[in-house]
Design a protein around this motif. Structure first.
Motif, PDB file in Angstrom:
ATOM      1  N   GLY A   1       0.743  -1.199   0.426  1.00 55.27           N
ATOM      2  CA  GLY A   1       0.032   0.061   0.117  1.00 55.27           C
ATOM      3  C   GLY A   1       0.865   1.597   0.271  1.00 55.27           C
ATOM      4  N   GLN A   2       0.794   1.901   0.686  1.00 64.85           N
ATOM      5  CA  GLN A   2       1.306   3.619   1.137  1.00 64.85           C
ATOM      6  C   GLN A   2       3.120   3.436   1.800  1.00 64.85           C
ATOM      7  OE1 GLN A   2       0.015   6.492   0.054  1.00 64.85           O
ATOM      8  NE2 GLN A   2      -1.111   4.875  -1.447  1.00 64.85           N
ATOM      9  N   ASP A   3       2.859   1.924   2.141  1.00 68.14           N
ATOM     10  CA  ASP A   3       4.577   2.254   2.978  1.00 68.14           C
ATOM     11  C   ASP A   3       4.929   2.444   1.568  1.00 68.14           C
ATOM     12  OD1 ASP A   3       3.254   1.078   4.887  1.00 68.14           O
ATOM     13  OD2 ASP A   3       3.538  -1.592   4.944  1.00 68.14           O
ATOM     14  N   ILE A   4       6.861   2.622   1.709  1.00 61.12           N
ATOM     15  CA  ILE A   4       7.791   3.020   1.060  1.00 61.12           C
ATOM     16  C   ILE A   4       8.650   1.712   0.842  1.00 61.12           C
ATOM     17  CG2 ILE A   4       9.475   4.834   1.338  1.00 61.12           C
ATOM     18  CD1 ILE A   4       7.756   7.080   3.039  1.00 61.12           C
ATOM     19  N   VAL A   5       9.397   2.280  -0.362  1.00 56.70           N
ATOM     20  CA  VAL A   5      10.267   0.688  -0.616  1.00 56.70           C
ATOM     21  C   VAL A   5      11.650   0.984  -1.193  1.00 56.70           C
ATOM     22  CG1 VAL A   5       8.794   1.090  -2.199  1.00 56.70           C
ATOM     23  CG2 VAL A   5      11.136  -0.889  -1.609  1.00 56.70           C
ATOM     24  N   ASP A   6      12.722   1.600  -0.772  1.00 54.92           N
ATOM     25  CA  ASP A   6      13.726   2.152  -1.340  1.00 54.92           C
ATOM     26  C   ASP A   6      13.827   1.212  -2.710  1.00 54.92           C
ATOM     27  OD1 ASP A   6      14.066   3.965   0.996  1.00 54.92           O
ATOM     28  OD2 ASP A   6      15.500   2.053   2.020  1.00 54.92           O
ATOM     29  N   VAL A   7      14.272   2.456  -4.109  1.00 51.82           N
ATOM     30  CA  VAL A   7      14.631   1.936  -4.852  1.00 51.82           C
ATOM     31  C   VAL A   7      15.643   2.574  -6.017  1.00 51.82           C
ATOM     32  CG1 VAL A   7      13.733   1.308  -7.462  1.00 51.82           C
ATOM     33  CG2 VAL A   7      12.291   1.391  -5.590  1.00 51.82           C
ATOM     34  N   GLU A   8      16.317   1.308  -5.994  1.00 57.59           N
ATOM     35  CA  GLU A   8      18.248   1.638  -6.642  1.00 57.59           C
ATOM     36  C   GLU A   8      18.016   2.038  -7.710  1.00 57.59           C
ATOM     37  OE1 GLU A   8      21.080  -0.822  -5.702  1.00 57.59           O
ATOM     38  OE2 GLU A   8      21.085  -0.749  -3.773  1.00 57.59           O
ATOM     39  N   LEU A   9      18.502   3.020  -8.588  1.00 60.65           N
ATOM     40  CA  LEU A   9      18.379   4.010  -9.871  1.00 60.65           C
ATOM     41  C   LEU A   9      19.606   4.565 -10.078  1.00 60.65           C
ATOM     42  CD1 LEU A   9      15.968   4.000 -12.126  1.00 60.65           C
ATOM     43  CD2 LEU A   9      16.262   6.862 -10.638  1.00 60.65           C
ATOM     44  N   VAL A  10      19.947   4.244 -11.313  1.00 58.28           N
ATOM     45  CA  VAL A  10      21.110   4.315 -12.143  1.00 58.28           C
ATOM     46  C   VAL A  10      20.720   5.066 -13.152  1.00 58.28           C
ATOM     47  CG1 VAL A  10      23.217   3.619 -13.289  1.00 58.28           C
ATOM     48  CG2 VAL A  10      21.995   1.508 -11.980  1.00 58.28           C
ATOM     49  N   VAL A  11      21.085   6.794 -12.536  1.00 53.94           N
ATOM     50  CA  VAL A  11      21.297   7.521 -14.128  1.00 53.94           C
ATOM     51  C   VAL A  11      22.692   7.992 -14.709  1.00 53.94           C
ATOM     52  CG1 VAL A  11      20.604  10.022 -14.000  1.00 53.94           C
ATOM     53  CG2 VAL A  11      20.375   8.881 -12.268  1.00 53.94           C
ATOM     54  N   ASN A  12      22.525   7.708 -16.078  1.00 54.72           N
ATOM     55  CA  ASN A  12      23.471   7.797 -16.898  1.00 54.72           C
ATOM     56  C   ASN A  12      23.600   9.827 -16.794  1.00 54.72           C
ATOM     57  OD1 ASN A  12      24.723   5.286 -16.622  1.00 54.72           O
ATOM     58  ND2 ASN A  12      22.304   4.687 -17.917  1.00 54.72           N
ATOM     59  N   GLN A  13      24.468  10.221 -17.336  1.00 54.35           N
ATOM     60  CA  GLN A  13      24.529  11.257 -17.858  1.00 54.35           C
ATOM     61  C   GLN A  13      26.376  11.382 -18.663  1.00 54.35           C
ATOM     62  OE1 GLN A  13      25.012  12.547 -13.490  1.00 54.35           O
ATOM     63  NE2 GLN A  13      24.469  14.611 -13.929  1.00 54.35           N
ATOM     64  N   GLY A  14      25.820  10.545 -19.189  1.00 59.55           N
ATOM     65  CA  GLY A  14      26.917  10.678 -20.566  1.00 59.55           C
ATOM     66  C   GLY A  14      28.203   9.959 -20.037  1.00 59.55           C
ATOM     67  N   GLU A  15      29.318   9.805 -21.237  1.00 60.64           N
ATOM     68  CA  GLU A  15      29.575   8.687 -21.590  1.00 60.64           C
ATOM     69  C   GLU A  15      30.941   8.324 -20.260  1.00 60.64           C
ATOM     70  OE1 GLU A  15      33.747   7.084 -24.383  1.00 60.64           O
ATOM     71  OE2 GLU A  15      32.437   8.509 -24.302  1.00 60.64           O
ATOM     72  N   ASN A  16      30.909   7.267 -19.635  1.00 61.27           N
ATOM     73  CA  ASN A  16      31.457   7.211 -18.491  1.00 61.27           C
ATOM     74  C   ASN A  16      31.078   7.758 -16.919  1.00 61.27           C
ATOM     75  OD1 ASN A  16      32.989   5.235 -19.724  1.00 61.27           O
ATOM     76  ND2 ASN A  16      34.291   6.823 -20.238  1.00 61.27           N
ATOM     77  N   ASN A  17      29.983   8.488 -17.256  1.00 61.38           N
ATOM     78  CA  ASN A  17      29.630   9.155 -15.884  1.00 61.38           C
ATOM     79  C   ASN A  17      28.196   8.850 -14.937  1.00 61.38           C
ATOM     80  OD1 ASN A  17      29.254  11.100 -14.180  1.00 61.38           O
ATOM     81  ND2 ASN A  17      28.703  12.680 -15.840  1.00 61.38           N
TER      82      ASN A  17
END
Length: 347
Positions: free
Chosen positions: A211-227
């Motif tokens: 329901g409204q319980d919070i869950v931690d989700v890992e997100l990878v953000v790519n900002q360009g080559e090797n970043n």
């Protein structure tokens, strides 16, 4: 076992067809069945329509005779004979229709004098003629058609009918009652088993984060080559489920599911920063598997194995997600418009 006797509703105009009606009523009685019609109604100027409906409903067969008159009409200009026919058809009553074969040569006293009534009679005949019907010219011919038609209809499509109480096969009746009781007991036991299964499921799920319980989700953000930047966002379980629910009413590929879940997480991340518009995102494998396992534990989704023919010699195998009845109920109940006073009603 005693043969049943059937109730036959005889419908027609009255004054112009008295002789013909009586012949048909006699034929029904001769076949050892019960005729019913206006003769059985209370003596009054107007029989309540509810009584007519009830008698038609309780009859096993509906027999219609059409001569040269359209008959008395109701407030809408529809004759009671046509209303009776329409009602019998609407409830699926077996219909035997007998139409005069030469209405233009019926004596004036037994024909409609007004053009409006004649037009309605023609349309009524055309309606009845769309189904199986017989034509008659004389009373004797009508009587013969009625006997043959009713006998054939009973043989091919037997109704419920009536039997004398002392003609009932009690042993057969007791056996049928025993069979019905056994079926009822089996259904009751199955219902109890399903109720217990649902209770066990509810008890198991009640301890899970949902329901409204919070869950931690890992997100990878790519900002360009090797970043690339690893970040953690915290949506609710409902936010994640509602983000995919509409798409899994039909089987949906895991790749599509992963993109949808990424969009939910991306939305959470966008609230933290507005500098990542040109970035690409994806969930980590661990977060995706965690969400999948949780939704399976909720019994909100089920997985299916699918195949697609890519080339004549190669079939691609992949997994799809499909919403379960439990997940569908949760989504629809949460998405439905609520009464503003619903909280007051609940209290």
């Amino acid at each position: 076992m005693t043969q049943p006797r059937y109730q036959v509703f005889v419908s027609s105009t009255f004054r112009d067809l008295q002789e013909e009606r009586q012949a048909v009523l006699d034929s029904v009685l001769r076949l050892n069945h019960f005729p019913a019609g206006m003769e059985v109604f209370p003596a009054s100027d107007a029989t309540p329509w509810a009584i007519i409906e009830r008698v038609i409903r309780e009859s096993d067969y509906y027999l219609l005779i059409i001569g040269g008159k359209y008959g008395s009409v109701d407030a809408d200009g529809i004759s009671y004979t046509e209303k009776e026919y329409d009602y019998a058809v609407s409830i699926g009553k077996p219909v035997l229709a007998f139409l005069h074969a030469d209405p233009d040569n019926i004596p004036v006293g037994k024909s409609e004098l007004y053009e409006n009534a004649r037009d309605r009679l023609v349309k009524f005949r055309q309606k009845v003629e769309q189904h199986h019907c017989k034509y008659w010219r004389t009373t004797e011919e009508l009587k013969m058609h009625a006997i043959v038609g009713l006998t054939a209809e009973i043989a091919e499509n037997p109704g419920v009918g009536w039997v004398r109480a002392d003609g009932v096969d009690n042993q057969d009746l007791l056996k049928r009652l025993a069979d019905l009781q056994l079926r009822f007991d089996n259904m009751a036991a199955e219902n109890a088993r399903l109720q217990q299964s649902l209770q066990n499921t509810d008890d198991a799920i009640r301890g899970l984060s949902t329901g409204q319980d919070i869950v931690d989700v890992e997100l990878v953000v790519n900002q360009g080559e090797n970043n690339a930047v690893d970040t953690t966002v915290s949506p609710t379980w409902d936010a994640l489920f509602f983000g995919i629910a509409k798409d899994i009413f039909t089987p949906c590929s895991e790749a599509r599911i992963r993109n949808l879940l990424t969009n939910v997480a991306k939305g959470e991340f966008s609230e933290l920063t507005s500098t990542m518009n040109s970035s690409t995102y994806h969930l980590t494998d661990a977060s995706f598997e965690k969400i999948k396992l949780q939704f399976l534990a909720f019994e909100f989704v089920e997985l299916q194995a699918e195949e697609r023919q890519i080339t004549p010699n190669y079939r691609q195998r992949y997994t799809t997600w499909l919403i379960t009845p439990r997940g569908r109920r949760h989504f629809l109940r949460s998405s439905a418009v609520r009464n503003d006073n619903s909280l007051d009603h609940d209290e």
